[in-house]
Design a protein around this motif. Structure first.
Motif, PDB file in Angstrom:
ATOM      1  N   ASP A 102       0.893  -1.106   0.171  1.00 59.57           N
ATOM      2  CA  ASP A 102      -0.065   0.077  -0.052  1.00 59.57           C
ATOM      3  C   ASP A 102       0.902   1.249  -0.020  1.00 59.57           C
ATOM      4  OD1 ASP A 102      -2.522  -1.553   0.015  1.00 59.57           O
ATOM      5  OD2 ASP A 102      -2.814  -1.274   1.907  1.00 59.57           O
ATOM      6  N   ALA A 103       1.902   1.147   0.816  1.00 61.57           N
ATOM      7  CA  ALA A 103       2.886   2.422   1.147  1.00 61.57           C
ATOM      8  C   ALA A 103       3.435   2.525  -0.679  1.00 61.57           C
ATOM      9  CB  ALA A 103       3.918   2.271   1.906  1.00 61.57           C
ATOM     10  N   LEU A 104       3.976   1.470  -0.956  1.00 64.16           N
ATOM     11  CA  LEU A 104       4.707   1.461  -2.392  1.00 64.16           C
ATOM     12  C   LEU A 104       3.761   1.905  -3.503  1.00 64.16           C
ATOM     13  CD1 LEU A 104       7.220  -0.377  -4.048  1.00 64.16           C
ATOM     14  CD2 LEU A 104       5.055  -1.432  -4.782  1.00 64.16           C
ATOM     15  N   TYR A 105       2.269   1.444  -3.564  1.00 65.45           N
ATOM     16  CA  TYR A 105       1.629   1.893  -4.565  1.00 65.45           C
ATOM     17  C   TYR A 105       1.306   3.405  -4.471  1.00 65.45           C
ATOM     18  CZ  TYR A 105       0.323  -2.920  -5.499  1.00 65.45           C
ATOM     19  OH  TYR A 105       0.541  -4.262  -5.827  1.00 65.45           O
ATOM     20  N   GLU A 106       1.012   4.017  -3.182  1.00 62.78           N
ATOM     21  CA  GLU A 106       0.675   5.368  -2.865  1.00 62.78           C
ATOM     22  C   GLU A 106       2.070   6.168  -3.393  1.00 62.78           C
ATOM     23  OE1 GLU A 106       0.229   8.461   0.774  1.00 62.78           O
ATOM     24  OE2 GLU A 106      -0.426   6.338   1.030  1.00 62.78           O
ATOM     25  N   ARG A 107       3.179   5.900  -3.255  1.00 66.07           N
ATOM     26  CA  ARG A 107       4.354   6.616  -3.510  1.00 66.07           C
ATOM     27  C   ARG A 107       4.332   6.550  -5.028  1.00 66.07           C
ATOM     28  NH1 ARG A 107       7.491  10.790  -3.656  1.00 66.07           N
ATOM     29  NH2 ARG A 107       9.625  10.319  -3.869  1.00 66.07           N
ATOM     30  N   ALA A 108       4.391   5.369  -5.886  1.00 71.18           N
ATOM     31  CA  ALA A 108       4.103   5.106  -7.081  1.00 71.18           C
ATOM     32  C   ALA A 108       3.211   5.918  -7.935  1.00 71.18           C
ATOM     33  CB  ALA A 108       4.004   3.767  -7.690  1.00 71.18           C
ATOM     34  N   ARG A 109       1.897   6.266  -7.397  1.00 70.21           N
ATOM     35  CA  ARG A 109       0.906   7.183  -7.944  1.00 70.21           C
ATOM     36  C   ARG A 109       1.552   8.606  -7.694  1.00 70.21           C
ATOM     37  NH1 ARG A 109      -2.369   3.439  -5.287  1.00 70.21           N
ATOM     38  NH2 ARG A 109      -2.511   4.597  -3.412  1.00 70.21           N
ATOM     39  N   SER A 110       2.063   8.993  -6.569  1.00 69.50           N
ATOM     40  CA  SER A 110       2.669  10.182  -6.279  1.00 69.50           C
ATOM     41  C   SER A 110       3.987  10.584  -7.493  1.00 69.50           C
ATOM     42  CB  SER A 110       3.157  10.488  -4.824  1.00 69.50           C
ATOM     43  OG  SER A 110       4.291   9.832  -4.755  1.00 69.50           O
ATOM     44  N   LEU A 111       4.404   9.691  -7.736  1.00 65.18           N
ATOM     45  CA  LEU A 111       5.577   9.840  -8.720  1.00 65.18           C
ATOM     46  C   LEU A 111       5.256   9.742 -10.330  1.00 65.18           C
ATOM     47  CD1 LEU A 111       8.109   7.630  -6.980  1.00 65.18           C
ATOM     48  CD2 LEU A 111       8.438  10.426  -7.135  1.00 65.18           C
ATOM     49  N   GLY A 112       3.672   9.340 -10.376  1.00 59.15           N
ATOM     50  CA  GLY A 112       3.225   9.238 -11.774  1.00 59.15           C
ATOM     51  C   GLY A 112       3.912   8.144 -12.496  1.00 59.15           C
ATOM     52  N   LEU A 113       4.369   7.196 -11.750  1.00 57.03           N
ATOM     53  CA  LEU A 113       4.862   5.979 -12.498  1.00 57.03           C
ATOM     54  C   LEU A 113       3.767   5.275 -13.281  1.00 57.03           C
ATOM     55  CD1 LEU A 113       6.942   4.550  -9.650  1.00 57.03           C
ATOM     56  CD2 LEU A 113       7.821   6.063 -11.656  1.00 57.03           C
ATOM     57  N   VAL A 114       4.030   4.744 -14.393  1.00 57.36           N
ATOM     58  CA  VAL A 114       3.314   4.038 -15.340  1.00 57.36           C
ATOM     59  C   VAL A 114       3.482   2.304 -15.090  1.00 57.36           C
ATOM     60  CG1 VAL A 114       2.946   3.295 -17.875  1.00 57.36           C
ATOM     61  CG2 VAL A 114       3.509   5.678 -17.340  1.00 57.36           C
ATOM     62  N   ARG A 115       4.487   1.931 -14.590  1.00 64.51           N
ATOM     63  CA  ARG A 115       4.862   0.469 -14.407  1.00 64.51           C
ATOM     64  C   ARG A 115       6.027   0.341 -13.178  1.00 64.51           C
ATOM     65  NH1 ARG A 115       7.367   1.972 -18.723  1.00 64.51           N
ATOM     66  NH2 ARG A 115       5.834   1.420 -20.085  1.00 64.51           N
ATOM     67  N   ILE A 116       5.788  -0.852 -12.622  1.00 65.70           N
ATOM     68  CA  ILE A 116       6.824  -1.315 -11.648  1.00 65.70           C
ATOM     69  C   ILE A 116       7.306  -2.538 -12.210  1.00 65.70           C
ATOM     70  CG2 ILE A 116       7.466  -1.848  -9.273  1.00 65.70           C
ATOM     71  CD1 ILE A 116       4.961   0.172  -8.533  1.00 65.70           C
ATOM     72  N   GLY A 117       8.633  -2.822 -12.180  1.00 65.14           N
ATOM     73  CA  GLY A 117       9.031  -4.142 -12.341  1.00 65.14           C
ATOM     74  C   GLY A 117      10.002  -4.546 -11.252  1.00 65.14           C
ATOM     75  N   LEU A 118      10.360  -5.840 -11.394  1.00 61.46           N
ATOM     76  CA  LEU A 118      11.064  -6.757 -10.399  1.00 61.46           C
ATOM     77  C   LEU A 118      11.360  -8.087 -10.747  1.00 61.46           C
ATOM     78  CD1 LEU A 118       9.357  -9.248  -8.654  1.00 61.46           C
ATOM     79  CD2 LEU A 118       7.674  -7.344  -8.222  1.00 61.46           C
ATOM     80  N   ASP A 119      12.661  -8.320 -10.230  1.00 55.79           N
ATOM     81  CA  ASP A 119      13.032  -9.810 -10.433  1.00 55.79           C
ATOM     82  C   ASP A 119      12.590 -10.560  -9.174  1.00 55.79           C
ATOM     83  OD1 ASP A 119      14.117  -9.025 -12.953  1.00 55.79           O
ATOM     84  OD2 ASP A 119      16.022  -8.378 -11.974  1.00 55.79           O
ATOM     85  N   ALA A 120      11.849 -11.555  -9.260  1.00 58.85           N
ATOM     86  CA  ALA A 120      11.173 -12.143  -8.238  1.00 58.85           C
ATOM     87  C   ALA A 120      11.746 -13.571  -7.810  1.00 58.85           C
ATOM     88  CB  ALA A 120       9.731 -12.588  -8.335  1.00 58.85           C
ATOM     89  N   ASP A 121      11.984 -13.592  -6.405  1.00 53.15           N
ATOM     90  CA  ASP A 121      12.337 -15.097  -5.948  1.00 53.15           C
ATOM     91  C   ASP A 121      11.504 -16.062  -6.453  1.00 53.15           C
ATOM     92  OD1 ASP A 121      12.254 -17.457  -3.980  1.00 53.15           O
ATOM     93  OD2 ASP A 121      14.262 -16.641  -3.450  1.00 53.15           O
ATOM     94  N   PRO A 122      11.733 -17.198  -6.992  1.00 46.80           N
ATOM     95  CA  PRO A 122      10.779 -17.992  -7.457  1.00 46.80           C
ATOM     96  C   PRO A 122       9.627 -18.301  -6.313  1.00 46.80           C
ATOM     97  CG  PRO A 122      12.844 -18.793  -8.086  1.00 46.80           C
ATOM     98  CD  PRO A 122      12.999 -17.499  -7.222  1.00 46.80           C
ATOM     99  N   PHE A 123       9.917 -18.631  -5.055  1.00 42.34           N
ATOM    100  CA  PHE A 123       9.069 -18.841  -3.941  1.00 42.34           C
ATOM    101  C   PHE A 123       8.047 -17.580  -3.744  1.00 42.34           C
ATOM    102  CE2 PHE A 123      12.344 -21.715  -2.940  1.00 42.34           C
ATOM    103  CZ  PHE A 123      11.720 -22.972  -2.784  1.00 42.34           C
ATOM    104  N   ALA A 124       8.309 -16.155  -4.049  1.00 40.54           N
ATOM    105  CA  ALA A 124       7.655 -15.227  -3.898  1.00 40.54           C
ATOM    106  C   ALA A 124       6.780 -15.012  -5.069  1.00 40.54           C
ATOM    107  CB  ALA A 124       8.397 -14.010  -3.405  1.00 40.54           C
ATOM    108  N   GLU A 125       6.991 -15.397  -6.398  1.00 41.85           N
ATOM    109  CA  GLU A 125       6.131 -15.229  -7.501  1.00 41.85           C
ATOM    110  C   GLU A 125       4.563 -15.232  -7.238  1.00 41.85           C
ATOM    111  OE1 GLU A 125       6.159 -16.326 -12.226  1.00 41.85           O
ATOM    112  OE2 GLU A 125       7.350 -17.687 -10.712  1.00 41.85           O
ATOM    113  N   PRO A 126       3.861 -16.318  -6.515  1.00 42.56           N
ATOM    114  CA  PRO A 126       2.481 -16.336  -6.188  1.00 42.56           C
ATOM    115  C   PRO A 126       2.408 -15.114  -5.628  1.00 42.56           C
ATOM    116  CG  PRO A 126       3.650 -18.461  -5.793  1.00 42.56           C
ATOM    117  CD  PRO A 126       4.939 -17.637  -6.123  1.00 42.56           C
ATOM    118  N   PHE A 127       3.002 -14.764  -4.547  1.00 40.55           N
ATOM    119  CA  PHE A 127       2.622 -13.624  -3.875  1.00 40.55           C
ATOM    120  C   PHE A 127       2.855 -12.288  -4.552  1.00 40.55           C
ATOM    121  CE2 PHE A 127       4.342  -9.755  -1.695  1.00 40.55           C
ATOM    122  CZ  PHE A 127       3.157  -9.465  -0.720  1.00 40.55           C
ATOM    123  N   TYR A 128       3.774 -12.048  -5.412  1.00 34.40           N
ATOM    124  CA  TYR A 128       3.544 -10.921  -6.436  1.00 34.40           C
ATOM    125  C   TYR A 128       2.458 -10.849  -7.111  1.00 34.40           C
ATOM    126  CZ  TYR A 128       8.228  -9.949  -4.343  1.00 34.40           C
ATOM    127  OH  TYR A 128       9.271  -9.671  -3.516  1.00 34.40           O
TER     128      TYR A 128
END
Length: 163
Positions: A102-128
């Motif tokens: 929620d904090a990340l999304y709020e900051r992304a909106r305030s920055l006017g971001l269009v996309r967020i990328g990440l390299d996920a740990d395979p175990f965390a892929e379902p969470f993301y």
């Protein structure tokens, strides 16, 4: 509802505790000590991450970090990179990750971001994926030669979380 934790910006005084948190969380996925030793340098929280990026932590009532998340900006001004995201194994399933996002999304909106990328740990892929990210390819591991990680992306639409 009392969640038992609060979210705040990380400070330089948090580096050691955050590194410990990252290591504990990563190892909870079943990685052995040899694997963790190979990841240690990549997971070490640096002062520059706190000084130059948006880095938040969740802390328990005693002030101990129980989760963290870090967002950096790409040069294009439209893209963010989720660089760090960990929750203490004892606190997993208690909405710490959701609150950090929620904090990340709020900051992304305030920055006017269009996309967020990440390299996920395979175990965390379902969470993301539950957080709205889609797998779009593979990226090389920063720690383990020959290992690849799921490359994921979240498209933000009109300043809102998109799916």
């Amino acid at each position: 509802m009392d969640t038992g934790f609060t979210i705040r910006k990380a400070t330089l005084d948090d580096c050691t505790a955050l590194t410990d948190l990252c290591m504990r969380s990563k190892q909870s996925n079943g990685y052995d000590d040899a694997f963790m030793a190979m990841c240690a340098e990549e997971l070490k929280v640096r002062d520059s991450w706190i000084e130059e990026h948006d880095f938040w932590l969740a802390q328990d009532a005693g002030g101990e970090p129980v989760g963290c998340i870090r967002l950096s900006m790409e040069d294009d001004g439209e893209t963010g990179e989720l660089e760090t995201c960990f929750v203490d194994p004892v606190w997993q399933g208690r909405r710490v990750g959701r609150a950090l996002f929620d904090a990340l999304y709020e900051r992304a909106r305030s920055l006017g971001l269009v996309r967020i990328g990440l390299d996920a740990d395979p175990f965390a892929e379902p969470f993301y994926a539950r957080m709205g990210f889609k797998t779009i390819g593979r990226s090389p591991s920063g720690s383990i030669p020959g290992r690849t990680l799921p490359r994921m992306e979240l498209i933000l639409i009109s300043g809102q979380q998109g799916t």
